[in-house]
Design a protein around this motif. Structure first.
Motif, PDB file in Angstrom:
ATOM      1  N   GLU A   7      19.151  72.732  51.993  1.00 45.45           N
ATOM      2  CA  GLU A   7      19.333  71.242  51.904  1.00 45.45           C
ATOM      3  C   GLU A   7      20.461  70.881  53.317  1.00 45.45           C
ATOM      4  O   GLU A   7      20.768  70.660  52.586  1.00 45.45           O
ATOM      5  CB  GLU A   7      18.891  70.637  50.877  1.00 45.45           C
ATOM      6  CG  GLU A   7      17.880  70.584  49.551  1.00 45.45           C
ATOM      7  CD  GLU A   7      18.334  70.997  48.310  1.00 45.45           C
ATOM      8  OE1 GLU A   7      16.911  70.108  48.034  1.00 45.45           O
ATOM      9  OE2 GLU A   7      19.287  70.905  47.973  1.00 45.45           O
ATOM     10  N   THR A   9      20.904  67.463  54.418  1.00 41.86           N
ATOM     11  CA  THR A   9      21.405  65.843  54.132  1.00 41.86           C
ATOM     12  C   THR A   9      21.497  64.762  54.996  1.00 41.86           C
ATOM     13  O   THR A   9      23.034  65.856  54.766  1.00 41.86           O
ATOM     14  CB  THR A   9      21.233  65.708  52.062  1.00 41.86           C
ATOM     15  OG1 THR A   9      20.929  66.142  51.098  1.00 41.86           O
ATOM     16  CG2 THR A   9      21.545  63.439  52.264  1.00 41.86           C
ATOM     17  N   ALA A  12      22.317  58.163  56.873  1.00 43.44           N
ATOM     18  CA  ALA A  12      21.509  57.409  56.451  1.00 43.44           C
ATOM     19  C   ALA A  12      20.470  56.533  57.536  1.00 43.44           C
ATOM     20  O   ALA A  12      19.570  56.274  57.540  1.00 43.44           O
ATOM     21  CB  ALA A  12      21.635  55.811  55.357  1.00 43.44           C
ATOM     22  N   ARG A  44      12.472  65.359  54.272  1.00 47.07           N
ATOM     23  CA  ARG A  44      12.185  63.671  53.612  1.00 47.07           C
ATOM     24  C   ARG A  44      12.537  62.890  54.544  1.00 47.07           C
ATOM     25  O   ARG A  44      13.754  62.840  54.735  1.00 47.07           O
ATOM     26  CB  ARG A  44      13.111  63.928  52.747  1.00 47.07           C
ATOM     27  CG  ARG A  44      12.201  65.316  50.731  1.00 47.07           C
ATOM     28  CD  ARG A  44      12.471  65.126  49.616  1.00 47.07           C
ATOM     29  NE  ARG A  44      14.363  65.042  49.238  1.00 47.07           N
ATOM     30  CZ  ARG A  44      14.833  64.831  48.599  1.00 47.07           C
ATOM     31  NH1 ARG A  44      14.861  63.424  47.343  1.00 47.07           N
ATOM     32  NH2 ARG A  44      15.802  64.674  48.523  1.00 47.07           N
ATOM     33  N   GLU A  45      12.352  61.805  54.332  1.00 48.39           N
ATOM     34  CA  GLU A  45      12.674  60.111  55.154  1.00 48.39           C
ATOM     35  C   GLU A  45      13.254  59.451  54.455  1.00 48.39           C
ATOM     36  O   GLU A  45      12.120  59.464  53.860  1.00 48.39           O
ATOM     37  CB  GLU A  45      12.020  59.831  55.529  1.00 48.39           C
ATOM     38  CG  GLU A  45      11.462  60.314  57.037  1.00 48.39           C
ATOM     39  CD  GLU A  45      11.055  60.509  58.472  1.00 48.39           C
ATOM     40  OE1 GLU A  45      11.795  59.434  58.298  1.00 48.39           O
ATOM     41  OE2 GLU A  45      10.233  60.753  59.102  1.00 48.39           O
ATOM     42  N   ARG A  46      14.045  58.815  54.224  1.00 47.18           N
ATOM     43  CA  ARG A  46      15.135  57.847  53.589  1.00 47.18           C
ATOM     44  C   ARG A  46      13.753  56.636  53.818  1.00 47.18           C
ATOM     45  O   ARG A  46      13.105  56.233  54.486  1.00 47.18           O
ATOM     46  CB  ARG A  46      16.067  57.897  54.008  1.00 47.18           C
ATOM     47  CG  ARG A  46      16.654  56.243  52.735  1.00 47.18           C
ATOM     48  CD  ARG A  46      17.779  55.992  53.623  1.00 47.18           C
ATOM     49  NE  ARG A  46      18.826  55.435  52.500  1.00 47.18           N
ATOM     50  CZ  ARG A  46      19.118  53.637  52.534  1.00 47.18           C
ATOM     51  NH1 ARG A  46      18.626  53.441  53.884  1.00 47.18           N
ATOM     52  NH2 ARG A  46      19.770  53.308  51.765  1.00 47.18           N
ATOM     53  N   SER A  51      12.070  58.861  48.614  1.00 44.36           N
ATOM     54  CA  SER A  51      12.796  59.589  49.178  1.00 44.36           C
ATOM     55  C   SER A  51      13.819  59.223  48.869  1.00 44.36           C
ATOM     56  O   SER A  51      14.551  57.430  49.793  1.00 44.36           O
ATOM     57  CB  SER A  51      12.333  60.609  50.275  1.00 44.36           C
ATOM     58  OG  SER A  51      13.840  60.975  50.349  1.00 44.36           O
ATOM     59  N   PRO A  52      15.336  59.247  48.403  1.00 45.36           N
ATOM     60  CA  PRO A  52      16.723  58.573  48.589  1.00 45.36           C
ATOM     61  C   PRO A  52      17.599  58.408  49.781  1.00 45.36           C
ATOM     62  O   PRO A  52      18.180  58.158  50.221  1.00 45.36           O
ATOM     63  CB  PRO A  52      17.044  58.002  47.177  1.00 45.36           C
ATOM     64  CG  PRO A  52      17.202  59.844  47.471  1.00 45.36           C
ATOM     65  CD  PRO A  52      15.102  59.961  47.416  1.00 45.36           C
ATOM     66  N   VAL A  53      16.966  59.593  50.823  1.00 50.17           N
ATOM     67  CA  VAL A  53      17.333  60.396  51.384  1.00 50.17           C
ATOM     68  C   VAL A  53      16.900  60.678  52.913  1.00 50.17           C
ATOM     69  O   VAL A  53      16.256  60.969  53.085  1.00 50.17           O
ATOM     70  CB  VAL A  53      18.045  61.687  51.242  1.00 50.17           C
ATOM     71  CG1 VAL A  53      19.361  61.076  49.865  1.00 50.17           C
ATOM     72  CG2 VAL A  53      17.583  63.224  50.255  1.00 50.17           C
ATOM     73  N   ASN A  54      17.676  60.910  53.994  1.00 47.83           N
ATOM     74  CA  ASN A  54      16.876  61.806  55.426  1.00 47.83           C
ATOM     75  C   ASN A  54      17.815  63.260  54.829  1.00 47.83           C
ATOM     76  O   ASN A  54      18.496  63.171  54.650  1.00 47.83           O
ATOM     77  CB  ASN A  54      17.793  61.543  56.528  1.00 47.83           C
ATOM     78  CG  ASN A  54      16.841  59.460  56.726  1.00 47.83           C
ATOM     79  OD1 ASN A  54      16.258  59.457  56.406  1.00 47.83           O
ATOM     80  ND2 ASN A  54      18.164  59.134  57.112  1.00 47.83           N
ATOM     81  N   GLN A  55      16.218  64.407  55.088  1.00 47.54           N
ATOM     82  CA  GLN A  55      16.879  66.034  54.256  1.00 47.54           C
ATOM     83  C   GLN A  55      15.751  66.957  54.916  1.00 47.54           C
ATOM     84  O   GLN A  55      14.743  66.224  55.295  1.00 47.54           O
ATOM     85  CB  GLN A  55      17.013  65.419  53.139  1.00 47.54           C
ATOM     86  CG  GLN A  55      17.222  67.008  52.719  1.00 47.54           C
ATOM     87  CD  GLN A  55      17.073  66.548  50.630  1.00 47.54           C
ATOM     88  OE1 GLN A  55      16.338  67.298  50.592  1.00 47.54           O
ATOM     89  NE2 GLN A  55      18.277  67.427  50.266  1.00 47.54           N
ATOM     90  N   GLU A 183      10.753  66.431  44.190  1.00 47.40           N
ATOM     91  CA  GLU A 183      10.596  66.188  44.608  1.00 47.40           C
ATOM     92  C   GLU A 183       9.720  66.363  45.629  1.00 47.40           C
ATOM     93  O   GLU A 183       8.623  67.037  45.169  1.00 47.40           O
ATOM     94  CB  GLU A 183      11.890  66.974  46.197  1.00 47.40           C
ATOM     95  CG  GLU A 183      13.690  66.437  45.713  1.00 47.40           C
ATOM     96  CD  GLU A 183      13.493  67.409  44.314  1.00 47.40           C
ATOM     97  OE1 GLU A 183      14.884  66.754  43.645  1.00 47.40           O
ATOM     98  OE2 GLU A 183      12.657  68.458  43.853  1.00 47.40           O
TER      99      GLU A 183
END
Length: 204
Positions: A7, A9, A12, A44-46, A51-55, A183
């Motif tokens: 992952e 991360t 933001a 994942r996009e904030r 999603s709380p994060v960009n990942q 997730e």
């Protein structure tokens, strides 16, 4: 079968089109990789889908651990991640079960992951078989999920170091309707050179 995921991360304010372009330009590289069941290029996009994060969090199912080792430490591809992002923790799980879903022939657009700890007390009768009973229940639940119309592939695996269960499901639709997911991801590309070699049902 062996599952692996790392992952990345990102900040933001990171422009996720950079990752999208990276996958669009290079995602095909593993489309014919020997020993690889599948690699899902997932992000994942904030602020999207909770999603709380960009990942950037690629997920792999390997049929051959030697091929996995070559990819990871033998100059077989992971060096590009090291070069561009540094060295992330590569989490890994021993495969328990896998199922092809009704949407196996459609390109997946979403994925769901559920990570849960294995309770330390699974055996109230002290027979030593409590863990096996838990795995049987989880495997049956996986089988039931795999029969849902939008499922491409569903897999169950375990980390016996941290005693953690992983359930990872690829979905043909743009949403991942797994109510228990911890997730949810968007799938940018799927490399699946040895998809047909993945086990059907228990991996033993």
């Amino acid at each position: 079968m062996y599952a692996k995921q790392y992952e990345l991360t990102l900040p933001a304010d990171y422009d996720m089109t950079i990752i999208r372009k990276r996958v669009a330009d290079g995602g095909h590289v593993l489309d014919d990789r020997a020993g690889l069941g599948l690699k899902a290029y997932v992000i994942r996009e904030r602020g999207i889908d909770g999603s709380p994060v960009n990942q950037y969090a690629p997920f792999y199912l390997w049929n051959d651990t030697g091929a996995m080792a070559r990819f990871l430490v033998g100059g077989g591809g992971f060096q590009n991640i090291l070069r561009d992002f540094g060295r992330p923790a590569a989490r890994h799980w021993t495969g328990i079960a896998c199922h092809a879903g009704p949407a196996r022939t459609a390109p997946p657009k979403a994925a769901s992951r559920r990570l849960t700890p294995v309770p330390s007390h699974t055996d109230p009768e002290d027979t030593g078989l409590g863990l096996s009973a838990l795995i049987e229940r989880e495997t049956e639940q996986l089988r039931q999920i795999s029969q849902q119309g939008g499922v491409h592939t569903a897999a169950l695996a375990i980390d016996p170091h941290h005693w953690q269960l992983l359930r990872f499901v690829l979905w043909a639709d743009t949403s991942a309707p797994d109510q228990d997911a911890t997730e949810r991801y968007e799938v940018l590309h799927l490399s699946a050179p040895r998809l047909g070699d993945l086990p059907e049902g228990h991996d033993w």
